[in-house]
Structures are given as C-alpha cells and as structure tokens.
Design an enzyme around this catalytic site. Structure first.
Site, PDB file in Angstrom:
ATOM      1  CG  HIS A 245      -1.796   1.200   1.310  1.00 30.89           C
ATOM      2  ND1 HIS A 245      -2.903   1.360   0.507  1.00 30.89           N
ATOM      3  CD2 HIS A 245      -1.737   2.298   2.084  1.00 30.89           C
ATOM      4  CE1 HIS A 245      -3.494   2.500   0.795  1.00 30.89           C
ATOM      5  NE2 HIS A 245      -2.803   3.100   1.749  1.00 30.89           N
ATOM      6  CG  ASP A 247      -1.136   6.335   2.159  1.00 26.37           C
ATOM      7  OD1 ASP A 247      -2.235   5.999   1.696  1.00 26.37           O
ATOM      8  OD2 ASP A 247      -0.773   6.051   3.316  1.00 26.37           O
ATOM      9  CG  ASP A 357      -5.683   3.540   4.341  1.00 22.71           C
ATOM     10  OD1 ASP A 357      -6.155   3.224   5.435  1.00 22.71           O
ATOM     11  OD2 ASP A 357      -4.801   4.416   4.225  1.00 22.71           O
ATOM     12  CG  HIS A 561      -6.858   7.340   0.807  1.00 19.88           C
ATOM     13  ND1 HIS A 561      -6.553   6.481  -0.221  1.00 19.88           N
ATOM     14  CD2 HIS A 561      -6.003   7.042   1.802  1.00 19.88           C
ATOM     15  CE1 HIS A 561      -5.563   5.691   0.160  1.00 19.88           C
ATOM     16  NE2 HIS A 561      -5.212   6.012   1.382  1.00 19.88           N
TER      17      HIS A 561
END
Length: 999
Positions: A245, A247, A357, A561
């Site tokens: 993951h 970001d 997420d 996000h």
C-alpha cells in the site's frame, strides 16, 4: 520421569529465535561510502552535483527530506570463496540501488522505522551477491531519501555498509523455527499437533547451544518432520497476494512517493526472481504513470511480469480517492481514466475496486461500479470501527439505486499482513462468514514505501502452503480469489447503504482551502466541458480534449485519500494549493475563451453580452455586468442575450426590499437579528410560518476546543465550548436588488466577516463569509435550530441523497453524529422544510431539529498550521413549502454552486461562421432528472450526456436536443454502447443514464 512443561519449552524456543537471526550474517569487510547530498532529488546523470561527503558508520549525511546519491565501493575477499555473499546496507533512510543506466534494481529501507512491529520488522538491508562473488569488485550507486517509511527523521546517519557471509542453512533454519513456533502458539493449546511441534522446537533447541551451519542442519532435520505434515480437506482456503500500500502523499510530499514507487517495485521484481510462486499486485494508474515517466526501464520490466501473470494491476480508479467528498462526476472520471489506462497500457480489464484505506464508502459507488463493468470491491478499513463491528467480511453491497457488487474485507483486518501462522489462524477464527464461505483473502507485505513483501513473507508462505494445523494458503491474484468467492455469493447477506467508517469524521472539514478548491475545480470542469460541447454542437470543433484530461487527472490526484481529506503534512498542502490556484485560473480562462467564441455564434454583435446557463432548467436571476444589474431569463442549458434583459432599477420602498433596524426583508422572507448578530427569526411570508425554532438563536458561530488530529475530533466536543465569535460591528444596506447586513466578528486572534444577503426575489438567505483564522486546536461550527420535526435528515451525496436519522437511539446512530453531505442537507416535514446549502463544506450534524455545519478546524498533526489561514466560503438557508422533493432543493444546491456566466463575443474569432439555430442545447421535461455532465466522447466527436434521477422515484422524461443530431444511443460509464435510446427515458430511483449523441 515427567516431561518438561510446554511453557518452558516454548520460552526456550522464543529465546533462541533472536540468536538464530543474529547468526545468519557475518560481516567480513566494510565498504567505502561516499554521498552527494541535495535538498531535492536529482537524476542519475547529475548524481555528483550535490555536496560531497565521505561516510563511516555513525556519520551524519542529511536532514529530513534531504536526498543523496550514494556510492558503495569495496572488494569481496578471496578467502570467502564458496560462501553465499551479501551486502548489508542501512543509511537510516530509504534507498534505491540502480544499475549502470540509473534504473532501479532494488529498494532498501532502514530498520529503524516507525511501523506496527506486531506485523513484523519493516527493514530491508540485504543485497544478494550469490555464491560466486569471491574477489568481486563492488561499485554500486543508490538514490537515497533521508526519511523512513512514514516520513519520520531517523538520525540521518549511516548505520552499516558491510560485505558479509550469509549462512544459508542458518537463514533457512530461522524461518523453519519461526513458522513452527507461531504454529505452536496458534493451534489448540492442548492438541496433539501443538504438543508435537513444541517438542520438536525444544529438541532442535538442544542442538543449538552453538549455532553454526552443522548444528543448523541437524536442527532442520528435526523440524522437517513437522513442516512436512499436510492438512486434510480445508474449511477455509486463504488466497494470498503480495501488497505494498503506497499513499500517494501523506507524511511525505508527492515527489517522495514517486521514489517510493521505484524502490518498492524494484524490490518486488528482485524477489520475483528468487521466489517463483510470488504473486504481487499494485493499484493506482497514477503511480504506474509516474514509473513510466521517471523510470521507463523499470516500467518495461513491470509490464513483462504483468503479461506473465505474476503481477496483478489492481483497482478501477486513477487513484484511491476519498469517496465521501469527491463529487459524483469526479468518481466517474476516476473509473473512466483508471480503467482506460490499464486497458491501453496492459490490455487488462479491471473488475475489482481496490480501496483498502479510504475513510468511508459512498452509497452511490455500487451503481458507478456496475455501470463501469466493475463487479467486486475490496477494502479493510471498516475493521477500524470504534463502537460497532461491521457484520460481514463477505457480502453483497447494495447502493441507493439497488445496484449490487460483491464485497470482501480481508478477515485479518490489515493490508500489511506478515503472512505468518498467526495471520492464517486469525483469518480462520475471525472470518465472520466462514459458515457460508470457504475462501478468504490475505494481503501480505509492508506498505508506504517499505518495498512490499520481504523475504520473510515469502519464506513463511513457502512453508505454510498446506501445513497441518493451519488453513491452506495459495498465492494468486485477487481476481482469481473473487471468481471463487462469486461461486458462493448466493448464500451471502446484503448490506444496503453507505459503508460508514466510525472514525476520521474530522477529514470532512480539515484543510478547508483544499476542499474549497476541489469543489471549484469540479464545477469549473463541468462548466468548461459544457461550454466546449455547446461550441461543438454549434459546428465549431475547438474542444480542448488533451488539456481537459490533464487538468482532470491532476484534480483526481488531489482527491487521493490523504490529500482531499486533509490528513497530510504541511508541504503537501502548500504544493496542492499552489497547483490548484494555477489549474483553477487556467480553467476559468478557458471557460471565458470558450463562451466568448460561443457568444459570437449566437449572433450577438460587438459589445452585446450573452448569458450562459449550464443547468438543465430555465433560470430567472439577476446578473452583474460592467457595474449594472440585469434581470435575465436563460433557457435550460442554453443562452440569452443580455441586450434583451431588463436593467434592474434602483429599489424603492414599494419593492418590499429593506435592510435596517436588525431586519432584512424581501417579498418572501423577513430575517430578524439579535443584538449579538445571531438570527432570531426567519419568517416565511409566502408560507405564513416561522422557519427558526421559537426562542432559539440561529447562525451562532460557536468555537469548540479540538484536541484531535487531522482525522478525528473529540466526540464530546459539544461539552467543551471555547466560546462564540463576538460581534464587533454590523451595517445594514440595500444594494440595488439586495438587502445586506455585513457583520464583523472576532474570537481570540481570529476575525470573520459575513455578508448576509437577501435578494429582492430570493427565497434563500446567503451567508458570504471570509475568515482570517488563527486559532490552534479549535473548531468553528454554525447551527440552525429549525421549526421542523423529522426523524430523518436528507443529505445529498453523489447522484442522489441519503436519509440519516436525527435521533440518537442506538450506538449506531450515536457514532454517526458527524455526516457527509455535498450541496445540501435538509430537514423536512410533509408540508414544510428547511435546507442548509453550501459551496464547499462537507461535515454536518443533524440532531433532532438542529442543522449544524462544520466550517473550520485547526488540528496540529500532521500539519501544525492546518487551516490557520484566510478562508472564503458561502452557505445558505432555504425555507420551503412542501418536503425537499416538492421544493426541488437539489436545484437550489446546484444554483448556489453553478452561477450564470456572462460573456461578450470574441472580437474577430469565428466572425464568418454560421449562427446557431438554437438557444437551448438540451432540455428535459421532468424536474427530477438532472444532467450532471455534457462532454465530448473519449474516442469520437460525439457528445456524452450524463443524467440521473434525483428524487428516489420512478421517472420518465423526454430529452430534446437543440442542435442537429443523427442518432442517440445509450452507453455505460465507460462509453460502451448499450443500445438505442428511445424518445422517452425511463429511470429507476437514483438511476444514472448516459447517452451518446451523434452530431
């Protein structure tokens, strides 16, 4: 003689494990380390451009966010011939080794990094040289960032740079021992399997008082018997896929994400060479596009693994966006651009929405997915709920229109699985739907730049494939998993409505300027596409396709996000605000240019201004042009000449418009103010009733203590009032067609100015607000106690609305106090209601009869200056007869956010072209059908028209086109043809329909 106790045997095994790990590597030589340090990244070709430093372990090389090109030099001693050799490198930052062309080869991550250590150790420090490295010359270059996985500063010093022997037998022993130790701890305590595994660990430990290759081999022979035992028929089979993951911005700037991607993806490729069963997946086309731009050689290697089937491209959106705040059309474009990218680049049709997420999931999403050919959704964030456990891990998710997608939440409740026995045991024991499902998903690896899975994950999985005492695990793509899960879905339960996350409600408000720009960009892009489409229908093909796509994609990037929700560091928002301002300015410039061209084609002469209306209903409003006010009537999605409009006269007492003596009044409303600036009354003269609850004050600007962070504020904030903004001065005036009171407030070091406006023929009270906010750890809210009783509040979401309770009768209602809405929130009885409209706010509360809006909040983490800035925003109150459907509240929301546009014909452009034969491009005859978008098709010059039903009822409408068209057909959200469109369109409640108009 009794046996030794299990507790003692397990404790001996636990104490031994760190000793085994320590014995794996033996340094035999140090490397020479040189670094060239810069403040920002520089390319490989300029790697020696920075400040040069020679380094030994313990020497400092940089501060937070510094970058450096490292050079590691040394010689592998001849004496180590026959041994497996490695490099051990840790620079207390993130590092990417490159080849002789500067292309990423492998990512390394400092051991000393902020991470949930219950999931494993995040560091990657080992570079394999193999068994033939004796005598080899080492000369490696690496690109470094002086930050850990989560953007923290970890001393900025070199920790180690050694050439070492890797004792492979001991390394293999370590993973044998670790897997069996966890197996013993996570199988039934008194079962024979746990007892025998524990005994084997103990027996092996007795061989390892001295740890070397020979004793390791002896210990492995003892453990091999237990590792060889296989399970029987599975109850649950776990599908495991490597995950990292990443970001796109969070505790680091966007530029660092690009480098994190390179480090992570190169590590994945390196491990794929060593582990043939390894299957990895990664989402977000934006990330792949960066790899293509910055690291083309790496990108080509990724493409090879994708074609091989061992690398899965995941997700259906351009980025993993916030789905509460992003607008409806923006979510469509996330899917449109995301799916098209993966199809064009890799020939992959995306079937899974991949959102592990994000902070809640809009109830509009299922329809968007199904109409885009996406059948499945994966997330795990609902496991973060604080008070209520989401009832399912596998279920069918039903949206507001009735569309369903198959959803799965990995039962381990993480996307950073260690892939350990405890992971498999938790999945089997925690899977809420194991009574009807035999399949669950596991995402293993380390994210946020941690290089994804390390050797530890893959070594564990190789031993756990079908190990007695654990559910079997197979490495495969998530799509393969969903195909298996789909065979079981007839037995799954259905969950209808939004998937509300019981955390992070503060993200609906934090970083208000970012949210303001996001709304303005969404509306400006809609306006520009309509203007360009209008010009296209007039016969002039000047559609700015390429520039529109570029602006859209950057807007979608900032909906990520941790950007749009406001949960990143200061630098992220400094950079996004700078880019937003440039994009917004450019979009407004293009709108003006396009409307100026269109104005010429309406037949207007020099200096004859034209008013454009991009909304699908006739609008009678007052517009300002060159200092004069005009009363105009503009048809649906069309235009009208200002020359034919009436000039608004100066107001007289006969008009009913007045301002003074604490009152604003027009023909419809009378607004009375208290001495403190609050509103004591909004009397609806047309309805003959009061809109504000008797004895209550409205538009009270209350400041609360807020010790939360960017994500969360205290749930008991109402009990920690810091005070109210105090009225300093106010002035009442009539300005042509408006009654206005301007109020100036102060709280602490902060000031706020409101122009409260009532237009002559207006039915709304507008609050045009400018705030200079300087408070720390405070939250500013405004409330309206209304004279309406209802157990539900109506909240606009993308392509529809939700009814949410105004009661607090259960824990579910209690924790959903803060709710998301877009352009309106409304409290209605059958005969009357009051709506609260907004041009850029998303966080609301509605309890009993009080509508409350969260205006600003200034937490101190992760951005210590969040919202300490100048802000502007507008909200409005709309009292109305009938409920919100009868009053067409959604139209008021659109009108607040979509003003009429006035343009003068461009001086000479298109002067010889024919004049348009229509004044309205599109008309619909059902007031509950909204046209959300008009744009050029992606792959032709046809027009795409997107409509939806707004009221939650069956609807029928005719669609009339002002321009010439040869055919109309219905398409899906990917613009694939579904069939011909008839003269009448039939809508199910909240249904979205998309038409292709062939000009």
């Amino acid at each position: 003689m009794p046996y030794e106790t299990k507790r003692i045997k397990l404790q001996k095994a636990k104490n031994l494990l760190p000793r085994i790990r320590h014995a794996i590597y033996q340094p035999v030589a140090s490397m020479k380390v040189t670094a060239w340090v810069t403040a920002e990244p520089v390319p490989y070709s300029e790697r020696t451009a920075g400040a040069k430093v020679e380094l030994a372990p313990g020497d400092k090389w940089g501060n937070l966010w510094d970058c450096a090109w490292f050079r590691f030099e040394g010689n592998v001693p001849d004496a180590v011939s026959g041994n497996k050799m490695v490099l051990l490198i840790d620079v207390n930052g993130e590092l990417c080794l490159v080849d002789q062309e500067g292309s990423p080869m492998q990512g390394l991550t400092n051991i000393n990094s902020e991470f949930d250590f219950s999931l494993g150790l995040p560091g990657k420090r080992v570079v394999d040289l193999g068994y033939e490295a004796a005598g080899e010359r080492i000369d490696l270059w690496a690109d470094a960032g002086c930050n850990d996985l989560f953007g923290q500063y970890r001393s900025g010093t070199l920790k180690e740079a050694d050439i070492a022997i890797c004792y492979e037998e001991i390394r293999q022993l370590y993973f044998d021992y670790e897997v069996l130790l966890e197996l013993a701890e996570h199988t039934p305590e008194n079962g024979a399997r746990a007892e025998r595994v524990t005994q084997s660990l103990y027996d092996a430990a007795l061989k390892l008082e001295v740890i070397n290759e020979e004793t390791a081999k002896q210990a492995r022979e003892i453990l091999a018997k237990e590792l060889a035992k296989r399970g029987g028929d599975p109850v649950v089979t776990v599908s495991a896929i490597g995950h990292a993951h990443i970001d796109l911005a969070w505790l680091w700037p966007i530029r660092e994400t690009i480098r994190k991607g390179a480090r992570t993806f190169s590590t994945v490729l390196k491990n794929m060479e060593k582990y043939p069963d390894y299957v990895f997946g990664a989402s977000q086309p934006q990330l792949y596009q960066w790899m293509k731009e910055y690291y083309p050689k790496l990108y080509d290697r990724i493409k090879e693994r994708i074609q091989e089937g061992r690398w899965e491209v995941q997700g259906a959106m351009w980025v993993e966006p916030d789905t509460n705040i992003s607008g409806g059309e923006a979510l469509v474009r996330q899917i449109l651009y995301g799916k098209r990218y993966f199809q064009q680049e890799f020939g992959q049709e995306m079937k899974v929405l991949w959102l592990p997420d994000v902070f809640g999931y809009s109830a509009s999403l299922p329809q968007l997915l199904r109409k885009s050919g996406v059948d499945y959704m994966m997330t795990q964030k609902l496991s973060w709920n604080v008070y209520n456990t989401h009832p399912h891990h596998s279920f069918e998710w039903e949206g507001i229109d009735g569309s369903k997608v198959l959803a799965h939440l990995p039962p381990e409740d993480t996307y950073n699985s260690p892939g350990a026995p405890r992971s498999l045991a938790k999945i089997e024991n925690s899977y809420l739907d194991r009574n009807v499902s035999e399949h669950a998903l596991m995402l293993f690896g380390i994210g946020d730049g941690g290089g994804g899975p390390g050797e530890e994950h893959l070594e564990r999985l190789s031993r756990e494939h079908n190990l007695l005492g654990l559910p079997p695990v197979v490495q495969e793509s998530s799509l393969s998993f969903f195909h298996k899960l789909e065979q079981e879905k007839a037995r799954f339960q259905t969950y209808r409505g939004e998937l509300y996350l019981e955390k992070h409600q503060g993200t609906l408000t934090t970083q208000a300027r970012n949210k303001w720009f996001n709304r303005k960009m969404e509306k400006s892009l809609r306006e520009l596409e309509f203007a360009a489409s209008l010009l296209l229908a007039m016969g002039e093909n000047a559609y700015p396709s390429q520039e529109l796509e570029e602006i859209w994609k950057e807007t979608l990037l900032y909906q990520f996000h941790d950007i749009l929700p406001g949960s990143s560091i200061t630098r992220v928002f400094e950079e996004s605000l700078e880019r937003y301002a440039l994009m917004y300015g450019r979009t407004q410039e293009l709108i003006a240019q396009t409307y100026a061209k269109a104005a010429r084609l309406t037949g207007a002469g020099e200096g004859q201004a034209v008013v454009f209306n991009s909304l699908p209903w006739e609008r009678e409003e007052v517009v300002l042009h060159k200092g004069e006010y005009y009363a105009v009537k503009v048809p649906s999605m069309g235009f009208a000449s200002l020359a034919e409009a009436e000039l608004c006269p100066e107001q007289t007492g006969e008009s009913g418009l007045r301002a003074g003596e604490q009152v604003l009044e027009n023909r419809y409303l009378r607004v009375t103010f208290g001495q403190d600036g609050s509103i004591a009354s909004i009397y609806d003269k047309a309805a003959g009733r009061e809109a504000i609850a008797p004895g209550r004050q409205a538009n009270v600007l209350t400041v609360y203590h807020d010790k939360g962070d960017a994500w969360d504020f205290p749930r008991d904030y109402r009990d920690t009032v810091a005070g109210r903004m105090q009225l300093v001065e106010s002035s009442f005036s009539v300005e042509r067609n408006q009654a206005v009171v301007e109020q100036r407030y102060r709280f602490g070091e902060s000031t706020l100015v409101q122009r409260i406006v009532l237009e002559e023929a207006g039915t709304t009270v507008r609050f045009e607000t400018k705030a200079d906010w300087k408070e720390a750890e405070k939250m500013l809210r405004v409330s309206f106690p209304v004279h309406v009783a209802s157990e539900h509040v109506n909240c606009e979401i993308q392509f529809g609305y939700l009814k949410r309770p105004t009661t607090r009768n259960s824990m579910i209602e209690f924790v959903r106090d803060e709710i998301c809405a877009h352009q309106y929130i409304d409290l209605s009885q059958p005969d009357y209601g009051v709506a609260l409209l907004s041009d850029s706010k998303y966080g609301y509360s509605a309890e009993r009869n009080v509508l409350d809006i969260n205006l600003l909040r200034s937490p101190s983490y992760p951005d210590p200056v969040a919202d300490r800035a100048e802000h502007q925003f507008v909200y409005a109150i709309y009292p109305h007869r009938g409920d919100f459907i009868a009053a067409q509240v959604y139209r008021k929301g659109y009108e607040l956010n979509t003003p009429l546009t006035v343009a003068e014909p461009s001086a000479a452009t298109l002067a010889a072209r024919r004049t348009a034969t229509f004044a309205s491009l599109i008309q619909v005859d059902n007031p509950h059908v909204m046209i959300e978008a008009v744009k050029k098709a992606e792959d032709s010059d046809d027009l795409i028209i997107r409509l939806y039903e707004t009221s939650g009822t069956l609807a029928q409408t005719a669609v009339a086109f002002g321009g010439e068209c040869s055919a109309v057909e219905e398409v899906d959200l990917m613009e694939n043809t579904i069939g011909e469109a008839g003269a009448q369109l039939m809508f199910q409640p909240f249904e979205i329909k998309t038409l292709r108009v062939k000009l």
